[in-house]
Design a protein around this motif. Structure first.
Motif, PDB file in Angstrom:
ATOM      1  N   LEU A 124      12.305  30.955 -62.764  1.00 36.72           N
ATOM      2  CA  LEU A 124      10.988  30.756 -63.354  1.00 36.72           C
ATOM      3  C   LEU A 124      10.432  29.353 -63.142  1.00 36.72           C
ATOM      4  CD1 LEU A 124       8.630  31.829 -64.982  1.00 36.72           C
ATOM      5  CD2 LEU A 124       9.880  31.276 -67.083  1.00 36.72           C
ATOM      6  N   PRO A 125      11.220  28.282 -63.377  1.00 30.40           N
ATOM      7  CA  PRO A 125      10.633  26.953 -63.179  1.00 30.40           C
ATOM      8  C   PRO A 125      10.106  26.741 -61.768  1.00 30.40           C
ATOM      9  CG  PRO A 125      12.693  26.799 -64.385  1.00 30.40           C
ATOM     10  CD  PRO A 125      12.590  28.208 -63.892  1.00 30.40           C
ATOM     11  N   GLY A 126      10.904  27.134 -60.766  1.00 34.47           N
ATOM     12  CA  GLY A 126      10.465  26.958 -59.385  1.00 34.47           C
ATOM     13  C   GLY A 126       9.250  27.797 -59.054  1.00 34.47           C
ATOM     14  N   ALA A 127       9.259  29.057 -59.520  1.00 37.96           N
ATOM     15  CA  ALA A 127       8.132  29.950 -59.230  1.00 37.96           C
ATOM     16  C   ALA A 127       6.855  29.452 -59.899  1.00 37.96           C
ATOM     17  CB  ALA A 127       8.461  31.366 -59.706  1.00 37.96           C
ATOM     18  N   LEU A 128       6.981  29.002 -61.150  1.00 39.69           N
ATOM     19  CA  LEU A 128       5.801  28.516 -61.867  1.00 39.69           C
ATOM     20  C   LEU A 128       5.271  27.233 -61.228  1.00 39.69           C
ATOM     21  CD1 LEU A 128       3.974  29.081 -64.290  1.00 39.69           C
ATOM     22  CD2 LEU A 128       5.477  27.645 -65.673  1.00 39.69           C
ATOM     23  N   THR A 129       6.185  26.376 -60.793  1.00 41.33           N
ATOM     24  CA  THR A 129       5.759  25.139 -60.133  1.00 41.33           C
ATOM     25  C   THR A 129       5.032  25.440 -58.834  1.00 41.33           C
ATOM     26  OG1 THR A 129       7.603  23.896 -61.096  1.00 41.33           O
ATOM     27  CG2 THR A 129       6.564  22.962 -59.139  1.00 41.33           C
ATOM     28  N   ARG A 130       5.586  26.360 -58.042  1.00 46.24           N
ATOM     29  CA  ARG A 130       4.937  26.715 -56.771  1.00 46.24           C
ATOM     30  C   ARG A 130       3.552  27.310 -57.005  1.00 46.24           C
ATOM     31  NH1 ARG A 130      10.281  28.272 -55.700  1.00 46.24           N
ATOM     32  NH2 ARG A 130       9.843  30.442 -56.271  1.00 46.24           N
ATOM     33  N   GLN A 131       3.451  28.175 -58.009  1.00 50.62           N
ATOM     34  CA  GLN A 131       2.164  28.786 -58.315  1.00 50.62           C
ATOM     35  C   GLN A 131       1.153  27.733 -58.757  1.00 50.62           C
ATOM     36  OE1 GLN A 131       0.869  31.621 -57.873  1.00 50.62           O
ATOM     37  NE2 GLN A 131      -0.954  31.555 -59.167  1.00 50.62           N
ATOM     38  N   THR A 132       1.603  26.808 -59.591  1.00 52.34           N
ATOM     39  CA  THR A 132       0.706  25.758 -60.086  1.00 52.34           C
ATOM     40  C   THR A 132       0.221  24.877 -58.949  1.00 52.34           C
ATOM     41  OG1 THR A 132       1.870  25.765 -62.212  1.00 52.34           O
ATOM     42  CG2 THR A 132       0.510  23.844 -61.705  1.00 52.34           C
ATOM     43  N   LEU A 133       1.143  24.453 -58.082  1.00 47.16           N
ATOM     44  CA  LEU A 133       0.764  23.595 -56.956  1.00 47.16           C
ATOM     45  C   LEU A 133      -0.221  24.303 -56.031  1.00 47.16           C
ATOM     46  CD1 LEU A 133       4.264  22.082 -56.110  1.00 47.16           C
ATOM     47  CD2 LEU A 133       2.325  20.861 -57.111  1.00 47.16           C
ATOM     48  N   ALA A 134      -0.073  25.628 -55.929  1.00 47.32           N
ATOM     49  CA  ALA A 134      -0.942  26.381 -55.023  1.00 47.32           C
ATOM     50  C   ALA A 134      -2.371  26.489 -55.549  1.00 47.32           C
ATOM     51  CB  ALA A 134      -0.364  27.782 -54.794  1.00 47.32           C
ATOM     52  N   VAL A 135      -2.535  26.436 -56.875  1.00 46.37           N
ATOM     53  CA  VAL A 135      -3.873  26.657 -57.433  1.00 46.37           C
ATOM     54  C   VAL A 135      -4.554  25.372 -57.910  1.00 46.37           C
ATOM     55  CG1 VAL A 135      -3.271  29.008 -58.125  1.00 46.37           C
ATOM     56  CG2 VAL A 135      -2.990  27.149 -59.766  1.00 46.37           C
ATOM     57  N   VAL A 136      -3.813  24.259 -57.936  1.00 43.86           N
ATOM     58  CA  VAL A 136      -4.455  23.002 -58.351  1.00 43.86           C
ATOM     59  C   VAL A 136      -5.485  22.607 -57.298  1.00 43.86           C
ATOM     60  CG1 VAL A 136      -4.105  20.536 -58.764  1.00 43.86           C
ATOM     61  CG2 VAL A 136      -2.481  22.192 -59.676  1.00 43.86           C
ATOM     62  N   PRO A 137      -6.758  22.489 -57.661  1.00 44.78           N
ATOM     63  CA  PRO A 137      -7.783  22.161 -56.665  1.00 44.78           C
ATOM     64  C   PRO A 137      -7.662  20.717 -56.182  1.00 44.78           C
ATOM     65  CG  PRO A 137      -8.742  22.229 -58.861  1.00 44.78           C
ATOM     66  CD  PRO A 137      -7.328  22.706 -59.001  1.00 44.78           C
ATOM     67  N   THR A 138      -8.250  20.465 -55.022  1.00 40.39           N
ATOM     68  CA  THR A 138      -8.211  19.121 -54.445  1.00 40.39           C
ATOM     69  C   THR A 138      -8.817  18.093 -55.391  1.00 40.39           C
ATOM     70  OG1 THR A 138      -8.362  20.067 -52.227  1.00 40.39           O
ATOM     71  CG2 THR A 138      -8.915  17.743 -52.457  1.00 40.39           C
ATOM     72  N   SER A 139      -9.885  18.478 -56.074  1.00 45.38           N
ATOM     73  CA  SER A 139     -10.537  17.544 -56.996  1.00 45.38           C
ATOM     74  C   SER A 139      -9.608  17.132 -58.131  1.00 45.38           C
ATOM     75  CB  SER A 139     -11.810  18.174 -57.566  1.00 45.38           C
ATOM     76  OG  SER A 139     -11.507  19.384 -58.251  1.00 45.38           O
ATOM     77  N   LYS A 140      -8.805  18.089 -58.618  1.00 45.24           N
ATOM     78  CA  LYS A 140      -7.863  17.772 -59.698  1.00 45.24           C
ATOM     79  C   LYS A 140      -6.737  16.885 -59.178  1.00 45.24           C
ATOM     80  CE  LYS A 140      -7.698  18.431 -63.313  1.00 45.24           C
ATOM     81  NZ  LYS A 140      -7.949  17.528 -64.480  1.00 45.24           N
TER      82      LYS A 140
END
Length: 338
Positions: A124-140
Protein backbone atom coordinates in the motif's frame (compact mmCIF):
# COMPACT_ATOMS: atom_id res chain seq x y z
CA UNK A 1 -4.83 -49.99 11.31
CA UNK A 2 -7.58 -47.66 12.51
CA UNK A 3 -9.68 -48.07 15.63
CA UNK A 4 -12.63 -49.04 13.46
CA UNK A 5 -10.58 -51.73 11.70
CA UNK A 6 -9.71 -53.32 15.04
CA UNK A 7 -13.34 -53.64 16.08
CA UNK A 8 -14.93 -54.44 12.74
CA UNK A 9 -15.78 -58.01 13.87
CA UNK A 10 -16.85 -57.08 17.39
CA UNK A 11 -20.50 -57.78 18.21
CA UNK A 12 -22.52 -57.42 21.37
CA UNK A 13 -26.03 -57.71 22.71
CA UNK A 14 -28.00 -54.63 23.69
CA UNK A 15 -31.48 -53.31 24.40
CA UNK A 16 -32.95 -51.00 21.77
CA UNK A 17 -35.96 -48.73 21.98
CA UNK A 18 -37.09 -47.51 18.56
CA UNK A 19 -39.36 -44.76 19.91
CA UNK A 20 -40.33 -43.20 23.21
CA UNK A 21 -43.67 -45.05 23.30
CA UNK A 22 -42.25 -48.47 22.38
CA UNK A 23 -40.90 -51.30 24.49
CA UNK A 24 -37.22 -52.11 24.57
CA UNK A 25 -36.18 -55.18 22.61
CA UNK A 26 -33.14 -57.39 22.44
CA UNK A 27 -30.84 -56.62 19.53
CA UNK A 28 -27.30 -57.27 18.43
CA UNK A 29 -24.95 -54.45 17.56
CA UNK A 30 -21.83 -54.32 15.42
CA UNK A 31 -19.68 -51.78 13.62
CA UNK A 32 -20.35 -50.72 10.06
CA UNK A 33 -18.67 -48.04 7.95
CA UNK A 34 -18.55 -45.25 10.56
CA UNK A 35 -21.89 -46.48 11.85
CA UNK A 36 -23.25 -48.65 14.61
CA UNK A 37 -25.45 -51.35 13.08
CA UNK A 38 -28.47 -52.48 15.11
CA UNK A 39 -29.89 -55.84 14.00
CA UNK A 40 -32.56 -58.28 15.19
CA UNK A 41 -32.01 -61.90 16.19
CA UNK A 42 -31.99 -63.01 12.54
CA UNK A 43 -29.29 -60.47 11.63
CA UNK A 44 -31.67 -58.17 9.77
CA UNK A 45 -30.52 -54.54 10.18
CA UNK A 46 -33.01 -52.40 12.05
CA UNK A 47 -31.09 -49.14 12.18
CA UNK A 48 -27.75 -47.54 11.39
CA UNK A 49 -26.50 -44.92 13.81
CA UNK A 50 -23.70 -42.52 12.95
CA UNK A 51 -20.85 -43.20 15.34
CA UNK A 52 -19.54 -39.59 15.44
CA UNK A 53 -23.08 -38.36 16.16
CA UNK A 54 -23.73 -40.74 19.06
CA UNK A 55 -24.62 -39.06 22.33
CA UNK A 56 -24.00 -40.90 25.57
CA UNK A 57 -26.79 -40.12 27.99
CA UNK A 58 -25.02 -41.32 31.15
CA UNK A 59 -21.25 -40.83 30.95
CA UNK A 60 -19.16 -43.19 33.09
CA UNK A 61 -22.15 -45.35 34.00
CA UNK A 62 -22.88 -48.95 33.06
CA UNK A 63 -25.03 -49.98 31.32
CA UNK A 64 -24.25 -47.17 28.90
CA UNK A 65 -27.21 -45.49 27.26
CA UNK A 66 -26.72 -43.96 23.80
CA UNK A 67 -28.97 -41.91 21.57
CA UNK A 68 -28.46 -41.05 17.89
CA UNK A 69 -29.42 -37.39 18.40
CA UNK A 70 -30.41 -34.75 20.95
CA UNK A 71 -34.05 -35.79 20.82
CA UNK A 72 -33.18 -39.17 22.42
CA UNK A 73 -36.54 -40.71 21.55
CA UNK A 74 -34.54 -43.67 20.25
CA UNK A 75 -32.05 -45.17 22.69
CA UNK A 76 -29.64 -48.09 22.96
CA UNK A 77 -28.64 -49.65 26.28
CA UNK A 78 -25.33 -51.54 26.31
CA UNK A 79 -23.97 -53.51 29.28
CA UNK A 80 -20.92 -55.04 27.55
CA UNK A 81 -17.96 -52.97 28.78
CA UNK A 82 -15.76 -54.16 25.90
CA UNK A 83 -18.29 -52.85 23.39
CA UNK A 84 -18.70 -49.61 25.36
CA UNK A 85 -14.93 -49.02 25.34
CA UNK A 86 -14.79 -49.85 21.64
CA UNK A 87 -17.59 -47.42 20.81
CA UNK A 88 -15.91 -44.65 22.78
CA UNK A 89 -12.54 -45.25 21.15
CA UNK A 90 -13.99 -45.40 17.63
CA UNK A 91 -16.09 -42.27 18.21
CA UNK A 92 -13.02 -40.32 19.37
CA UNK A 93 -10.95 -41.53 16.42
CA UNK A 94 -13.65 -40.56 13.93
CA UNK A 95 -14.14 -37.18 15.59
CA UNK A 96 -10.42 -36.40 15.25
CA UNK A 97 -10.45 -37.43 11.60
CA UNK A 98 -13.38 -35.19 10.69
CA UNK A 99 -12.67 -31.81 9.08
CA UNK A 100 -12.90 -28.91 11.52
CA UNK A 101 -14.86 -26.18 9.71
CA UNK A 102 -14.37 -23.82 12.60
CA UNK A 103 -10.63 -24.37 12.66
CA UNK A 104 -10.42 -23.96 8.89
CA UNK A 105 -12.39 -20.75 9.17
CA UNK A 106 -10.02 -19.49 11.83
CA UNK A 107 -7.01 -20.33 9.68
CA UNK A 108 -8.57 -18.61 6.67
CA UNK A 109 -9.42 -15.57 8.75
CA UNK A 110 -5.91 -15.44 10.17
CA UNK A 111 -4.48 -15.82 6.68
CA UNK A 112 -6.60 -12.96 5.36
CA UNK A 113 -5.56 -10.76 8.27
CA UNK A 114 -1.88 -11.54 7.68
CA UNK A 115 -2.29 -10.91 3.95
CA UNK A 116 -4.06 -7.61 4.63
CA UNK A 117 -1.33 -6.54 7.01
CA UNK A 118 1.34 -7.52 4.51
CA UNK A 119 -0.40 -5.51 1.79
CA UNK A 120 -0.77 -2.56 4.13
CA UNK A 121 2.88 -2.69 5.16
CA UNK A 122 4.62 -3.61 1.92
CA UNK A 123 2.34 -2.81 -1.01
CA UNK A 124 0.00 0.00 0.00
CA UNK A 125 2.63 2.65 0.83
CA UNK A 126 4.43 2.17 -2.48
CA UNK A 127 1.22 2.02 -4.50
CA UNK A 128 -0.21 5.11 -2.82
CA UNK A 129 3.04 7.00 -3.31
CA UNK A 130 3.18 6.10 -7.00
CA UNK A 131 -0.43 7.14 -7.48
CA UNK A 132 0.14 10.44 -5.69
CA UNK A 133 3.27 11.26 -7.69
CA UNK A 134 1.39 10.49 -10.90
CA UNK A 135 -1.44 12.92 -10.18
CA UNK A 136 0.43 15.82 -8.56
CA UNK A 137 0.23 18.61 -11.17
CA UNK A 138 3.30 20.50 -12.34
CA UNK A 139 2.01 23.67 -10.68
CA UNK A 140 1.83 21.92 -7.30
CA UNK A 141 5.33 20.51 -7.73
CA UNK A 142 6.55 24.03 -8.48
CA UNK A 143 4.78 25.36 -5.40
CA UNK A 144 6.34 22.66 -3.22
CA UNK A 145 9.76 23.28 -4.77
CA UNK A 146 9.58 27.02 -4.12
CA UNK A 147 8.62 26.42 -0.49
CA UNK A 148 11.46 23.91 -0.10
CA UNK A 149 13.86 26.43 -1.64
CA UNK A 150 12.78 28.96 0.95
CA UNK A 151 13.59 26.57 3.78
CA UNK A 152 16.83 25.48 2.09
CA UNK A 153 18.10 29.05 2.18
CA UNK A 154 18.09 28.84 5.98
CA UNK A 155 20.94 26.35 5.55
CA UNK A 156 22.66 27.74 2.45
CA UNK A 157 22.18 31.45 2.79
CA UNK A 158 19.84 33.56 0.69
CA UNK A 159 19.79 32.95 -3.05
CA UNK A 160 22.07 35.31 -4.93
CA UNK A 161 20.33 37.59 -7.42
CA UNK A 162 21.35 40.17 -9.99
CA UNK A 163 19.50 41.04 -13.20
CA UNK A 164 22.34 40.27 -15.62
CA UNK A 165 23.39 37.15 -13.72
CA UNK A 166 19.79 35.91 -13.54
CA UNK A 167 19.51 36.34 -17.30
CA UNK A 168 22.77 34.42 -17.72
CA UNK A 169 21.39 31.59 -15.55
CA UNK A 170 18.29 31.41 -17.77
CA UNK A 171 20.44 31.22 -20.89
CA UNK A 172 22.56 28.48 -19.30
CA UNK A 173 19.40 26.47 -18.52
CA UNK A 174 18.26 26.87 -22.14
CA UNK A 175 21.67 25.79 -23.40
CA UNK A 176 21.58 22.63 -21.27
CA UNK A 177 17.90 21.64 -21.44
CA UNK A 178 16.59 23.26 -24.61
CA UNK A 179 15.11 26.63 -25.53
CA UNK A 180 11.63 25.74 -24.18
CA UNK A 181 12.82 24.54 -20.78
CA UNK A 182 11.15 25.74 -17.59
CA UNK A 183 14.14 24.68 -15.48
CA UNK A 184 15.46 27.42 -13.22
CA UNK A 185 19.03 27.60 -11.91
CA UNK A 186 19.32 29.29 -8.51
CA UNK A 187 22.73 30.08 -7.05
CA UNK A 188 23.21 30.01 -3.26
CA UNK A 189 26.30 30.89 -1.21
CA UNK A 190 26.94 27.46 0.32
CA UNK A 191 25.57 24.08 -0.80
CA UNK A 192 27.65 21.07 0.14
CA UNK A 193 26.33 18.86 -2.69
CA UNK A 194 27.44 21.32 -5.38
CA UNK A 195 24.06 21.14 -7.10
CA UNK A 196 20.69 19.89 -5.94
CA UNK A 197 17.45 19.34 -7.86
CA UNK A 198 14.18 20.26 -6.15
CA UNK A 199 10.60 19.56 -7.23
CA UNK A 200 9.24 21.90 -9.87
CA UNK A 201 12.33 21.97 -12.14
CA UNK A 202 14.46 23.93 -9.70
CA UNK A 203 18.21 23.31 -9.61
CA UNK A 204 20.12 24.89 -6.76
CA UNK A 205 23.80 25.53 -7.51
CA UNK A 206 26.58 26.18 -5.03
CA UNK A 207 28.31 29.50 -5.70
CA UNK A 208 31.68 27.86 -5.09
CA UNK A 209 31.14 25.63 -8.14
CA UNK A 210 31.20 28.76 -10.28
CA UNK A 211 34.58 29.67 -8.79
CA UNK A 212 36.25 26.29 -9.27
CA UNK A 213 37.09 26.87 -12.91
CA UNK A 214 36.89 29.46 -15.63
CA UNK A 215 35.35 26.76 -17.82
CA UNK A 216 31.52 26.85 -17.64
CA UNK A 217 31.55 23.13 -18.49
CA UNK A 218 32.28 22.45 -14.81
CA UNK A 219 29.13 24.17 -13.57
CA UNK A 220 27.19 22.65 -16.46
CA UNK A 221 28.37 19.19 -15.40
CA UNK A 222 27.18 19.69 -11.81
CA UNK A 223 23.81 20.96 -13.01
CA UNK A 224 23.31 18.07 -15.42
CA UNK A 225 24.41 15.51 -12.81
CA UNK A 226 21.85 16.79 -10.30
CA UNK A 227 19.17 16.67 -12.97
CA UNK A 228 20.18 13.15 -14.04
CA UNK A 229 19.95 12.01 -10.41
CA UNK A 230 16.20 12.72 -10.51
CA UNK A 231 15.73 9.49 -12.46
CA UNK A 232 17.03 7.62 -9.40
CA UNK A 233 15.81 9.85 -6.58
CA UNK A 234 12.80 12.10 -7.08
CA UNK A 235 13.03 14.58 -4.17
CA UNK A 236 9.25 14.62 -3.77
CA UNK A 237 9.12 10.82 -3.78
CA UNK A 238 11.90 10.68 -1.19
CA UNK A 239 9.97 13.09 1.00
CA UNK A 240 6.75 11.07 0.80
CA UNK A 241 8.47 7.76 1.48
CA UNK A 242 10.28 9.25 4.46
CA UNK A 243 7.22 10.89 5.98
CA UNK A 244 4.86 7.96 5.45
CA UNK A 245 1.26 7.30 4.49
CA UNK A 246 -0.24 10.22 6.38
CA UNK A 247 1.67 12.84 4.41
CA UNK A 248 1.15 10.98 1.13
CA UNK A 249 -2.59 10.68 1.70
CA UNK A 250 -2.84 14.33 2.68
CA UNK A 251 -1.06 15.44 -0.48
CA UNK A 252 -3.28 13.18 -2.59
CA UNK A 253 -6.53 14.39 -1.04
CA UNK A 254 -5.82 18.03 -0.19
CA UNK A 255 -2.81 18.91 -2.31
CA UNK A 256 -0.92 20.10 0.77
CA UNK A 257 2.18 19.06 2.70
CA UNK A 258 2.51 20.58 6.19
CA UNK A 259 5.18 23.29 6.31
CA UNK A 260 6.93 21.74 9.29
CA UNK A 261 7.39 18.50 7.34
CA UNK A 262 8.86 20.35 4.36
CA UNK A 263 11.17 22.29 6.64
CA UNK A 264 12.49 19.23 8.47
CA UNK A 265 12.91 17.35 5.20
CA UNK A 266 14.89 20.19 3.64
CA UNK A 267 17.10 20.48 6.73
CA UNK A 268 18.03 16.82 6.33
CA UNK A 269 18.37 17.18 2.56
CA UNK A 270 20.90 19.98 2.96
CA UNK A 271 23.14 17.65 4.97
CA UNK A 272 23.01 14.72 2.56
CA UNK A 273 26.02 13.63 0.58
CA UNK A 274 26.24 14.17 -3.15
CA UNK A 275 23.85 11.89 -5.05
CA UNK A 276 25.78 10.32 -7.90
CA UNK A 277 23.53 9.37 -10.81
CA UNK A 278 23.89 6.18 -12.77
CA UNK A 279 27.14 6.53 -14.77
CA UNK A 280 25.56 5.39 -18.01
CA UNK A 281 22.73 7.87 -17.63
CA UNK A 282 25.10 10.71 -16.74
CA UNK A 283 27.24 9.89 -19.77
CA UNK A 284 24.17 10.14 -22.03
CA UNK A 285 22.94 13.35 -20.39
CA UNK A 286 26.29 15.06 -20.83
CA UNK A 287 26.55 13.90 -24.43
CA UNK A 288 22.98 14.99 -25.26
CA UNK A 289 23.66 18.45 -23.83
CA UNK A 290 27.02 18.55 -25.64
CA UNK A 291 28.99 19.10 -22.46
CA UNK A 292 32.41 17.40 -22.27
CA UNK A 293 33.03 15.01 -19.38
CA UNK A 294 36.59 16.02 -18.52
CA UNK A 295 36.09 19.35 -16.71
CA UNK A 296 33.27 18.00 -14.55
CA UNK A 297 35.03 14.72 -13.71
CA UNK A 298 38.26 16.46 -12.72
CA UNK A 299 36.41 18.89 -10.47
CA UNK A 300 34.10 16.35 -8.83
CA UNK A 301 37.13 14.19 -8.06
CA UNK A 302 38.93 17.13 -6.44
CA UNK A 303 35.80 18.11 -4.51
CA UNK A 304 34.60 14.69 -3.28
CA UNK A 305 37.49 12.30 -3.87
CA UNK A 306 35.38 10.15 -6.18
CA UNK A 307 35.19 10.10 -9.95
CA UNK A 308 32.39 8.18 -11.68
CA UNK A 309 33.55 5.97 -14.53
CA UNK A 310 31.74 7.34 -17.56
CA UNK A 311 33.83 5.54 -20.14
CA UNK A 312 35.08 7.21 -23.29
CA UNK A 313 33.66 10.66 -23.87
CA UNK A 314 31.62 10.53 -27.10
CA UNK A 315 32.40 14.24 -27.57
CA UNK A 316 36.16 13.78 -27.35
CA UNK A 317 36.80 14.38 -31.05
CA UNK A 318 34.01 16.87 -31.60
CA UNK A 319 33.79 20.62 -31.52
CA UNK A 320 31.74 21.73 -28.50
CA UNK A 321 29.12 24.45 -29.06
CA UNK A 322 29.57 27.56 -26.95
CA UNK A 323 28.12 27.04 -23.47
CA UNK A 324 27.83 30.71 -22.49
CA UNK A 325 29.05 34.00 -23.82
CA UNK A 326 32.01 35.30 -21.82
CA UNK A 327 29.98 38.24 -20.55
CA UNK A 328 27.23 35.93 -19.30
CA UNK A 329 29.72 33.63 -17.64
CA UNK A 330 31.45 36.50 -15.86
CA UNK A 331 28.10 37.84 -14.66
CA UNK A 332 27.13 34.42 -13.34
CA UNK A 333 30.50 33.95 -11.62
CA UNK A 334 29.98 37.21 -9.77
CA UNK A 335 26.32 36.76 -8.89
CA UNK A 336 26.97 36.57 -5.14
CA UNK A 337 29.41 39.49 -5.17
CA UNK A 338 26.95 42.05 -6.47
Amino acid sequence: MTALDRYVRLESEALWRAAADEQRRDVSISFGDATLVIADATGRPLAHWSLPALIRQNPDEVPAIYAPDEDASEILEIADTTMIEAIEEVRKALAKARPKPGKLRHWLTAGLIILSLALAIFWLPGALTRQTLAVVPTSKRSEIGVEMLGYLQIQTGAACKAPRADAAARRLAQRLFGPMTVTQIIVVPDLRQGALALPGDLIVLDYEVLQLSDDPAVAAGFILASHAALADVDPLESLLRQEGLGTTFRLLTTGEIPSEILQSNVAALAQNDVTTPDPGRLRRVLADAEIPQGPYLTTIDARTGTMPDLGTDPLAERSIPLILQDSDWVSLQNICNI
